[in-house]
Design a protein around this motif. Structure first.
Motif, PDB file in Angstrom:
ATOM      1  N   PRO A 142      -3.518 -10.452  -7.777  1.00  0.00           N
ATOM      2  CA  PRO A 142      -4.197 -11.675  -7.367  1.00  0.00           C
ATOM      3  C   PRO A 142      -3.495 -12.341  -6.182  1.00  0.00           C
ATOM      4  N   ARG A 143      -4.270 -13.105  -5.425  1.00  0.00           N
ATOM      5  CA  ARG A 143      -3.788 -13.710  -4.188  1.00  0.00           C
ATOM      6  C   ARG A 143      -3.921 -15.216  -4.192  1.00  0.00           C
ATOM      7  N   THR A 144      -4.528 -15.755  -5.234  1.00  0.00           N
ATOM      8  CA  THR A 144      -4.633 -17.217  -5.393  1.00  0.00           C
ATOM      9  C   THR A 144      -4.364 -17.519  -6.872  1.00  0.00           C
ATOM     10  N   GLU A 202      -1.979 -15.952  11.185  1.00  0.00           N
ATOM     11  CA  GLU A 202      -2.869 -16.681  10.281  1.00  0.00           C
ATOM     12  C   GLU A 202      -2.755 -16.104   8.860  1.00  0.00           C
ATOM     13  N   ARG A 203      -2.654 -14.773   8.755  1.00  0.00           N
ATOM     14  CA  ARG A 203      -2.494 -14.162   7.418  1.00  0.00           C
ATOM     15  C   ARG A 203      -1.221 -14.672   6.752  1.00  0.00           C
ATOM     16  N   MET A 204      -0.163 -14.842   7.555  1.00  0.00           N
ATOM     17  CA  MET A 204       1.093 -15.355   6.979  1.00  0.00           C
ATOM     18  C   MET A 204       0.929 -16.796   6.512  1.00  0.00           C
ATOM     19  N   GLY A 221      -8.081 -13.679   9.152  1.00  0.00           N
ATOM     20  CA  GLY A 221      -6.870 -13.785   8.329  1.00  0.00           C
ATOM     21  C   GLY A 221      -7.034 -14.728   7.151  1.00  0.00           C
ATOM     22  N   LYS A 222      -8.303 -14.990   6.775  1.00  0.00           N
ATOM     23  CA  LYS A 222      -8.559 -15.898   5.650  1.00  0.00           C
ATOM     24  C   LYS A 222      -8.964 -15.085   4.425  1.00  0.00           C
ATOM     25  N   LEU A 223      -8.967 -15.739   3.273  1.00  0.00           N
ATOM     26  CA  LEU A 223      -9.272 -15.013   2.035  1.00  0.00           C
ATOM     27  C   LEU A 223     -10.763 -15.046   1.715  1.00  0.00           C
ATOM     28  N   GLY A 276       0.829  -1.215   0.000  1.00  0.00           N
ATOM     29  CA  GLY A 276       0.000   0.000   0.000  1.00  0.00           C
ATOM     30  C   GLY A 276       0.857   1.257   0.000  1.00  0.00           C
ATOM     31  N   THR A 277       1.911   1.241   0.813  1.00  0.00           N
ATOM     32  CA  THR A 277       2.820   2.397   0.894  1.00  0.00           C
ATOM     33  C   THR A 277       3.446   2.654  -0.478  1.00  0.00           C
ATOM     34  N   GLN A 278       3.921   1.614  -1.120  1.00  0.00           N
ATOM     35  CA  GLN A 278       4.587   1.784  -2.424  1.00  0.00           C
ATOM     36  C   GLN A 278       3.585   2.105  -3.529  1.00  0.00           C
ATOM     37  N   GLY A 324       2.431  -2.264  14.424  1.00  0.00           N
ATOM     38  CA  GLY A 324       2.625  -0.820  14.627  1.00  0.00           C
ATOM     39  C   GLY A 324       1.864   0.045  13.638  1.00  0.00           C
ATOM     40  N   ARG A 325       1.198  -0.562  12.679  1.00  0.00           N
ATOM     41  CA  ARG A 325       0.544   0.242  11.628  1.00  0.00           C
ATOM     42  C   ARG A 325      -0.659   1.018  12.169  1.00  0.00           C
ATOM     43  N   ARG A 326      -0.756   2.269  11.748  1.00  0.00           N
ATOM     44  CA  ARG A 326      -1.930   3.098  12.007  1.00  0.00           C
ATOM     45  C   ARG A 326      -2.233   3.808  10.687  1.00  0.00           C
TER      46      ARG A 326
HETATM   47  P1  AP5 Z   1       1.651  -1.256   4.190  1.00  0.00           P
HETATM   48  O1  AP5 Z   1       2.094  -0.430   3.041  1.00  0.00           O
HETATM   49  O2  AP5 Z   1       0.313  -0.946   4.786  1.00  0.00           O
HETATM   50  O3  AP5 Z   1       1.791  -2.832   3.842  1.00  0.00           O
HETATM   51  P2  AP5 Z   1       0.925  -3.772   2.911  1.00  0.00           P
HETATM   52  O4  AP5 Z   1       1.864  -4.681   2.206  1.00  0.00           O
HETATM   53  O5  AP5 Z   1      -0.021  -2.970   2.075  1.00  0.00           O
HETATM   54  O6  AP5 Z   1       0.178  -4.589   4.041  1.00  0.00           O
HETATM   55  P3  AP5 Z   1      -1.320  -5.101   4.170  1.00  0.00           P
HETATM   56  O7  AP5 Z   1      -1.442  -5.592   5.594  1.00  0.00           O
HETATM   57  O8  AP5 Z   1      -2.314  -4.064   3.734  1.00  0.00           O
HETATM   58  O9  AP5 Z   1      -1.336  -6.289   3.209  1.00  0.00           O
HETATM   59  P4  AP5 Z   1      -2.284  -7.452   3.228  1.00  0.00           P
HETATM   60  O10 AP5 Z   1      -1.996  -8.036   1.911  1.00  0.00           O
HETATM   61  O11 AP5 Z   1      -2.172  -8.362   4.376  1.00  0.00           O
HETATM   62  O12 AP5 Z   1      -3.735  -6.791   3.475  1.00  0.00           O
HETATM   63  P5  AP5 Z   1      -4.923  -6.378   2.481  1.00  0.00           P
HETATM   64  O13 AP5 Z   1      -5.457  -5.093   2.927  1.00  0.00           O
HETATM   65  O14 AP5 Z   1      -4.509  -6.542   1.058  1.00  0.00           O
HETATM   66  O15 AP5 Z   1       2.779  -1.137   5.325  1.00  0.00           O
HETATM   67  C1  AP5 Z   1       2.652  -1.834   6.557  1.00  0.00           C
HETATM   68  C2  AP5 Z   1       3.318  -1.016   7.679  1.00  0.00           C
HETATM   69  O16 AP5 Z   1       4.717  -0.943   7.441  1.00  0.00           O
HETATM   70  C3  AP5 Z   1       2.827   0.423   7.789  1.00  0.00           C
HETATM   71  O17 AP5 Z   1       2.759   0.781   9.142  1.00  0.00           O
HETATM   72  C4  AP5 Z   1       3.910   1.252   7.065  1.00  0.00           C
HETATM   73  O18 AP5 Z   1       4.013   2.555   7.601  1.00  0.00           O
HETATM   74  C5  AP5 Z   1       5.147   0.412   7.354  1.00  0.00           C
HETATM   75  N1  AP5 Z   1       6.139   0.481   6.267  1.00  0.00           N
HETATM   76  C6  AP5 Z   1       5.904   0.306   4.938  1.00  0.00           C
HETATM   77  N2  AP5 Z   1       7.057   0.417   4.237  1.00  0.00           N
HETATM   78  C7  AP5 Z   1       8.037   0.635   5.168  1.00  0.00           C
HETATM   79  C8  AP5 Z   1       9.456   0.813   5.072  1.00  0.00           C
HETATM   80  N3  AP5 Z   1      10.103   0.763   3.888  1.00  0.00           N
HETATM   81  N4  AP5 Z   1      10.146   1.019   6.216  1.00  0.00           N
HETATM   82  C9  AP5 Z   1       9.512   1.060   7.420  1.00  0.00           C
HETATM   83  N5  AP5 Z   1       8.169   0.906   7.571  1.00  0.00           N
HETATM   84  C10 AP5 Z   1       7.447   0.688   6.456  1.00  0.00           C
HETATM   85  O19 AP5 Z   1      -5.970  -7.552   2.773  1.00  0.00           O
HETATM   86  C11 AP5 Z   1      -6.652  -7.631   4.001  1.00  0.00           C
HETATM   87  C12 AP5 Z   1      -7.612  -8.830   3.969  1.00  0.00           C
HETATM   88  O20 AP5 Z   1      -8.598  -8.632   2.908  1.00  0.00           O
HETATM   89  C13 AP5 Z   1      -6.974 -10.182   3.640  1.00  0.00           C
HETATM   90  O21 AP5 Z   1      -6.443 -10.802   4.783  1.00  0.00           O
HETATM   91  C14 AP5 Z   1      -8.170 -10.940   3.054  1.00  0.00           C
HETATM   92  O22 AP5 Z   1      -9.042 -11.396   4.052  1.00  0.00           O
HETATM   93  C15 AP5 Z   1      -8.898  -9.875   2.247  1.00  0.00           C
HETATM   94  N6  AP5 Z   1      -8.408  -9.787   0.858  1.00  0.00           N
HETATM   95  C16 AP5 Z   1      -7.723  -8.739   0.289  1.00  0.00           C
HETATM   96  N7  AP5 Z   1      -7.436  -9.001  -0.986  1.00  0.00           N
HETATM   97  C17 AP5 Z   1      -7.948 -10.219  -1.255  1.00  0.00           C
HETATM   98  C18 AP5 Z   1      -7.936 -11.048  -2.409  1.00  0.00           C
HETATM   99  N8  AP5 Z   1      -7.343 -10.658  -3.546  1.00  0.00           N
HETATM  100  N9  AP5 Z   1      -8.550 -12.256  -2.339  1.00  0.00           N
HETATM  101  C19 AP5 Z   1      -9.163 -12.666  -1.198  1.00  0.00           C
HETATM  102  N10 AP5 Z   1      -9.193 -11.942  -0.063  1.00  0.00           N
HETATM  103  C20 AP5 Z   1      -8.585 -10.722  -0.084  1.00  0.00           C
END
Ligand code: AP5
Length: 238
Positions: free
Chosen positions: A107-109, A191-193, A76-78, A34-36, A147-149
């Protein structure tokens, strides 16, 4: 004379002299997708399409899809492939995706990857997908997740350990109180991992095998990671 928004976006794209096309940001929970993605949005003016954000929008608005998704997300499931693919299909019909877009968390699967490959392959004008995978070690991910907010108003992402706001728990940009995601506990992270290793790691291997794929070290400051991601995109599009 006011400069049209489209001209500004056009200039941003020209500054890198590539048409970005569809870009996948891959990686485990917390690697910084998300950050990138926000850095790439700022660079090229193309939209970030985060399936996690779309699902959270549904959850927060109490739609039928959101109610169903909430339970799975909190465990933590999809969410099911059909639901997510339909959501992405609808988003890709928007005109702002024409010169490119960033898929964050999708994509995630393997079935989602097959759907996307077919969807993009069916459009003769579409550029092929390129994929950038971000790598971060397990312990660092745990720290990033716990630590994320996030600013509830503008979506800016902080980290109380690594990228804290200037004023405790308030957004630097608009002063809005920061919120913690309900799935950002240590227990749900584990669980997400597990979900990532079993269902999403094979997607990374799929795109690696197809080529048009690069890996980036995510354990650097945000700007350095952004520079590496942008350089990877430029190479993959050259
Ligand atoms: P951040 O940029 O928020 O990391 P991220 O990779 O986007 O992490 P997410 O937790 O959002 O990924 P995710 O894939 O688990 O969740 P998603 O929302 O897609 O950074 C994280 C932290 O690190 C922040 O605090 C940031 O400040 C810090 N940080 C970043 N870069 C840094 C750096 N270089 N140095 C220091 N600090 C740094 O999915 C959530 C849920 O939705 C899933 O579990 C699932 O249930 C569902 N879901 C989403 N997509 C699907 C899909 N395609 N299929 C099925 N289910 C889905």
């Amino acid at each position: 004379m006011a400069v049209a928004a489209a001209d500004v976006q056009g200039e941003k794209r020209q500054s890198l002299n590539v048409t970005p096309g569809p870009i996948l940001l891959l990686g485990a929970p917390g690697v910084g997708k998300g950050t990138q993605a926000k850095e790439l949005v700022a660079k090229w003016g193309i939209p970030q399409i985060s399936t996690g954000d779309l699902l959270r929008y549904h959850r927060d608005h109490g739609t039928a899809l959101g109610i169903q998704a909430k339970q799975l997300m909190d465990q933590g499931k999809l969410v099911s492939d059909d639901v997510v693919n339909q959501m992405v299909a609808a988003r890709l019909k928007q005109p702002d995706t024409q010169v490119g877009y960033i898929l964050d968390g999708y994509p995630r699967t393997l079935p989602q990857a097959a759907w996307l490959d077919q969807h993009i392959g069916a459009d003769p004008k579409a550029l092929p997908v390129i994929a950038v995978s971000i790598q971060v070690s397990y312990n660092q991910l745990l720290r990033r997740i716990t630590g994320r907010r996030t600013c509830a108003a503008c979506g800016t992402i902080y980290n109380i350990y690594l990228q804290p706001p200037r004023v405790d728990e308030k957004c630097d940009l608009d002063g809005t109180p920061l919120v913690r995601r309900s799935d950002d506990t240590e227990e749900v992270f584990r669980e997400r991992m597990r979900t990532y290793e079993s269902q999403t790691a094979p997607v990374v291997e799929h795109y690696r095998a197809l080529g048009r794929f690069e890996e980036v070290n995510g354990e650097q400051p945000v700007d350095a990671v952004a520079a590496a991601v942008i350089a990877a995109v430029a190479r993959l599009r050259s």
